[in-house]
Design an enzyme around this catalytic site. Structure first.
Site, PDB file in Angstrom:
ATOM      1  N   HIS A   1       2.957   0.626 -13.268  1.00  8.77           N
ATOM      2  CA  HIS A   1       3.761  -0.576 -13.516  1.00  8.77           C
ATOM      3  C   HIS A   1       5.243  -0.218 -13.346  1.00  8.77           C
ATOM      4  O   HIS A   1       5.685   0.822 -13.837  1.00  8.77           O
ATOM      5  CB  HIS A   1       3.486  -1.096 -14.935  1.00  8.77           C
ATOM      6  CG  HIS A   1       4.251  -2.343 -15.233  1.00  8.77           C
ATOM      7  ND1 HIS A   1       3.829  -3.589 -14.804  1.00  8.77           N
ATOM      8  CD2 HIS A   1       5.425  -2.543 -15.876  1.00  8.77           C
ATOM      9  CE1 HIS A   1       4.713  -4.494 -15.194  1.00  8.77           C
ATOM     10  NE2 HIS A   1       5.690  -3.890 -15.851  1.00  8.77           N
TER      11      HIS A   1
ATOM     12  N   VAL B   1      -7.786  -7.300 -14.577  1.00  8.80           N
ATOM     13  CA  VAL B   1      -9.133  -6.720 -14.514  1.00  8.80           C
ATOM     14  C   VAL B   1      -9.933  -7.200 -15.722  1.00  8.80           C
ATOM     15  O   VAL B   1      -9.454  -7.177 -16.848  1.00  8.80           O
ATOM     16  CB  VAL B   1      -9.051  -5.175 -14.501  1.00  8.80           C
ATOM     17  CG1 VAL B   1     -10.435  -4.556 -14.578  1.00  8.80           C
ATOM     18  CG2 VAL B   1      -8.315  -4.709 -13.254  1.00  8.80           C
TER      19      VAL B   1
ATOM     20  N   MET C   1      -2.923  -7.345  -7.926  1.00  5.73           N
ATOM     21  CA  MET C   1      -2.220  -8.449  -8.579  1.00  5.73           C
ATOM     22  C   MET C   1      -3.120  -9.359  -9.428  1.00  5.73           C
ATOM     23  O   MET C   1      -2.755 -10.486  -9.713  1.00  5.73           O
ATOM     24  CB  MET C   1      -1.483  -9.294  -7.509  1.00  5.73           C
ATOM     25  CG  MET C   1      -0.401  -8.511  -6.773  1.00  5.73           C
ATOM     26  SD  MET C   1       0.786  -7.705  -7.890  1.00  5.73           S
ATOM     27  CE  MET C   1       1.717  -9.133  -8.432  1.00  5.73           C
ATOM     28  N   ARG C   2      -4.274  -8.857  -9.815  1.00  4.34           N
ATOM     29  CA  ARG C   2      -5.155  -9.655 -10.679  1.00  4.34           C
ATOM     30  C   ARG C   2      -5.475  -8.897 -11.955  1.00  4.34           C
ATOM     31  O   ARG C   2      -5.461  -7.667 -11.969  1.00  4.34           O
ATOM     32  CB  ARG C   2      -6.452 -10.000  -9.947  1.00  4.34           C
ATOM     33  CG  ARG C   2      -6.229 -11.037  -8.872  1.00  4.34           C
ATOM     34  CD  ARG C   2      -7.444 -11.237  -8.011  1.00  4.34           C
ATOM     35  NE  ARG C   2      -7.049 -12.016  -6.861  1.00  4.34           N
ATOM     36  CZ  ARG C   2      -7.116 -13.341  -6.792  1.00  4.34           C
ATOM     37  NH1 ARG C   2      -7.599 -14.040  -7.798  1.00  4.34           N
ATOM     38  NH2 ARG C   2      -6.706 -13.969  -5.708  1.00  4.34           N
TER      39      ARG C   2
ATOM     40  N   GLY D   1       0.784  -1.227   0.000  1.00  5.36           N
ATOM     41  CA  GLY D   1       0.000   0.000   0.000  1.00  5.36           C
ATOM     42  C   GLY D   1       0.816   1.277   0.000  1.00  5.36           C
ATOM     43  O   GLY D   1       0.292   2.347   0.332  1.00  5.36           O
ATOM     44  N   SER D   2       2.068   1.203  -0.407  1.00  5.41           N
ATOM     45  CA  SER D   2       2.870   2.433  -0.376  1.00  5.41           C
ATOM     46  C   SER D   2       2.382   3.443  -1.423  1.00  5.41           C
ATOM     47  O   SER D   2       2.465   4.657  -1.196  1.00  5.41           O
ATOM     48  CB  SER D   2       4.362   2.135  -0.558  1.00  5.41           C
ATOM     49  OG  SER D   2       4.632   1.677  -1.854  1.00  5.41           O
ATOM     50  N   ASN D   3       1.867   2.963  -2.545  1.00  6.83           N
ATOM     51  CA  ASN D   3       1.310   3.912  -3.532  1.00  6.83           C
ATOM     52  C   ASN D   3       0.006   4.530  -3.019  1.00  6.83           C
ATOM     53  O   ASN D   3      -0.244   5.714  -3.239  1.00  6.83           O
ATOM     54  CB  ASN D   3       1.098   3.230  -4.888  1.00  6.83           C
ATOM     55  CG  ASN D   3       2.389   3.160  -5.685  1.00  6.83           C
ATOM     56  OD1 ASN D   3       2.835   4.161  -6.243  1.00  6.83           O
ATOM     57  ND2 ASN D   3       3.024   1.994  -5.694  1.00  6.83           N
TER      58      ASN D   3
ATOM     59  N   ASN E   1      -3.309   2.277 -13.969  1.00 13.90           N
ATOM     60  CA  ASN E   1      -2.416   1.356 -13.261  1.00 13.90           C
ATOM     61  C   ASN E   1      -1.010   1.939 -13.258  1.00 13.90           C
ATOM     62  O   ASN E   1      -0.651   2.715 -14.141  1.00 13.90           O
ATOM     63  CB  ASN E   1      -2.396  -0.002 -13.970  1.00 13.90           C
ATOM     64  CG  ASN E   1      -1.537  -1.015 -13.241  1.00 13.90           C
ATOM     65  OD1 ASN E   1      -1.565  -1.095 -12.000  1.00 13.90           O
ATOM     66  ND2 ASN E   1      -0.742  -1.781 -13.972  1.00 13.90           N
TER      67      ASN E   1
HETATM   68  C1  GRF Z   1       4.385  -1.312  -7.183  1.00 11.48           C
HETATM   69  O1  GRF Z   1       5.760  -1.525  -7.365  1.00 11.48           O
HETATM   70  C2  GRF Z   1       3.660  -1.235  -8.490  1.00 11.48           C
HETATM   71  O2  GRF Z   1       4.440  -0.791  -9.544  1.00 11.48           O
HETATM   72  C3  GRF Z   1       3.259  -2.652  -8.750  1.00 11.48           C
HETATM   73  O3  GRF Z   1       3.005  -3.191  -7.474  1.00 11.48           O
HETATM   74  C4  GRF Z   1       3.743  -2.489  -6.466  1.00 11.48           C
HETATM   75  C5  GRF Z   1       2.773  -2.050  -5.403  1.00 11.48           C
HETATM   76  O4  GRF Z   1       3.403  -1.595  -4.255  1.00 11.48           O
HETATM   77  N1  GRF Z   1       2.144  -2.694  -9.663  1.00 11.48           N
HETATM   78  P1  GRF Z   1       2.572  -0.928  -3.069  1.00 11.48           P
HETATM   79  O5  GRF Z   1       1.560  -1.946  -2.574  1.00 11.48           O
HETATM   80  O6  GRF Z   1       1.912   0.304  -3.603  1.00 11.48           O
HETATM   81  O7  GRF Z   1       3.598  -0.619  -2.022  1.00 11.48           O
END
Ligand code: GRF
Length: 194
Positions: A113, A97, A94-95, A14-16, A111
């Site tokens: 990536h 859509v 991780m799925r 969840g860092s994003n 998204n």
């Molecule tokens: C990120 O590195 C993103 O690019 C990928 O999954 C990771 C998610 O990290 N799709 P977080 O859960 O947001 O820390």
């Protein structure tokens, strides 16, 4: 001023999510973060959302490994619609859509990536870049379409690969770039959707 209602889907740390929530707090992204949905009940992203008093929903994904069962995805759509969400940010979801989500939110799902797409789609893209001997990689924000990691690219940030980098050190550097890029792209997209 009315704010764009956004929802986030994630499976991991969840860092994003945290970077997006902070950008909203600081007024850098004008949006109302209504709900976080995860396919993993114990995920960090749900805990972080709850800590911020944001609606956090686990949706049982069904028996598939790479996608959600259609019923589960219908439940996701229902939650997002209940909250009036107009833009979805996938953040470590991780799925793949599928319908009905793609149809209900056509061109409204983004998204992030961890590579400079179209280079290195798929899993552990940072490791792929390192193993390919690249000197530069990065991250990409793109629209989500039916083909995985192949929707229209909105923005990218380059990240250097340094001598002595490990998959962990490189992934950390890419994530720092993600945390800058994703909120700023969302801010731009949100302006066009209000
Ligand atoms: C990120 O590195 C993103 O690019 C990928 O999954 C990771 C998610 O990290 N799709 P977080 O859960 O947001 O820390």
């Amino acid at each position: 001023m009315s704010k764009l209602k956004i929802g986030i889907l994630g499976s991991g740390r969840g860092s994003n999510f945290e970077a997006i929530a902070r950008a909203i707090e600081k007024g850098q992204l004008i949006a109302d973060l209504r709900v976080v949905i995860s396919d993993i009940e114990t995920s960090g992203i749900l805990k972080l959302a709850r800590a911020r008093q944001i609606r956090a929903e686990f949706v049982y994904p069904g028996n598939f490994r790479t996608k959600m069962a259609p019923d589960s995805e219908t439940r996701v759509v229902k939650i997002l619609q209940e909250e009036g969400v107009k833009l979805i940010a996938l953040a470590g979801y991780m799925r793949v859509v599928k319908q009905p989500l793609l149809e209900a939110f056509s061109r409204r799902i983004l998204n992030i990536h961890p590579s400079l797409l179209p280079r290195f789609p798929g899993l552990e893209a940072w490791r792929q870049a390192l193993e390919a001997g690249e000197s530069v990689t990065g991250c990409t924000v793109h629209y989500v379409e039916a083909t995985v990691d192949a929707g229209e690219i909105i923005a990218q940030e380059k990240v250097p690969i340094l001598v002595g980098d490990t998959p962990i050190s490189l992934h950390q550097r890419i994530q720092a770039a993600e945390h800058r890029l994703y909120p700023s792209v969302l801010a731009t997209v949100a302006t066009g959707l209000i």
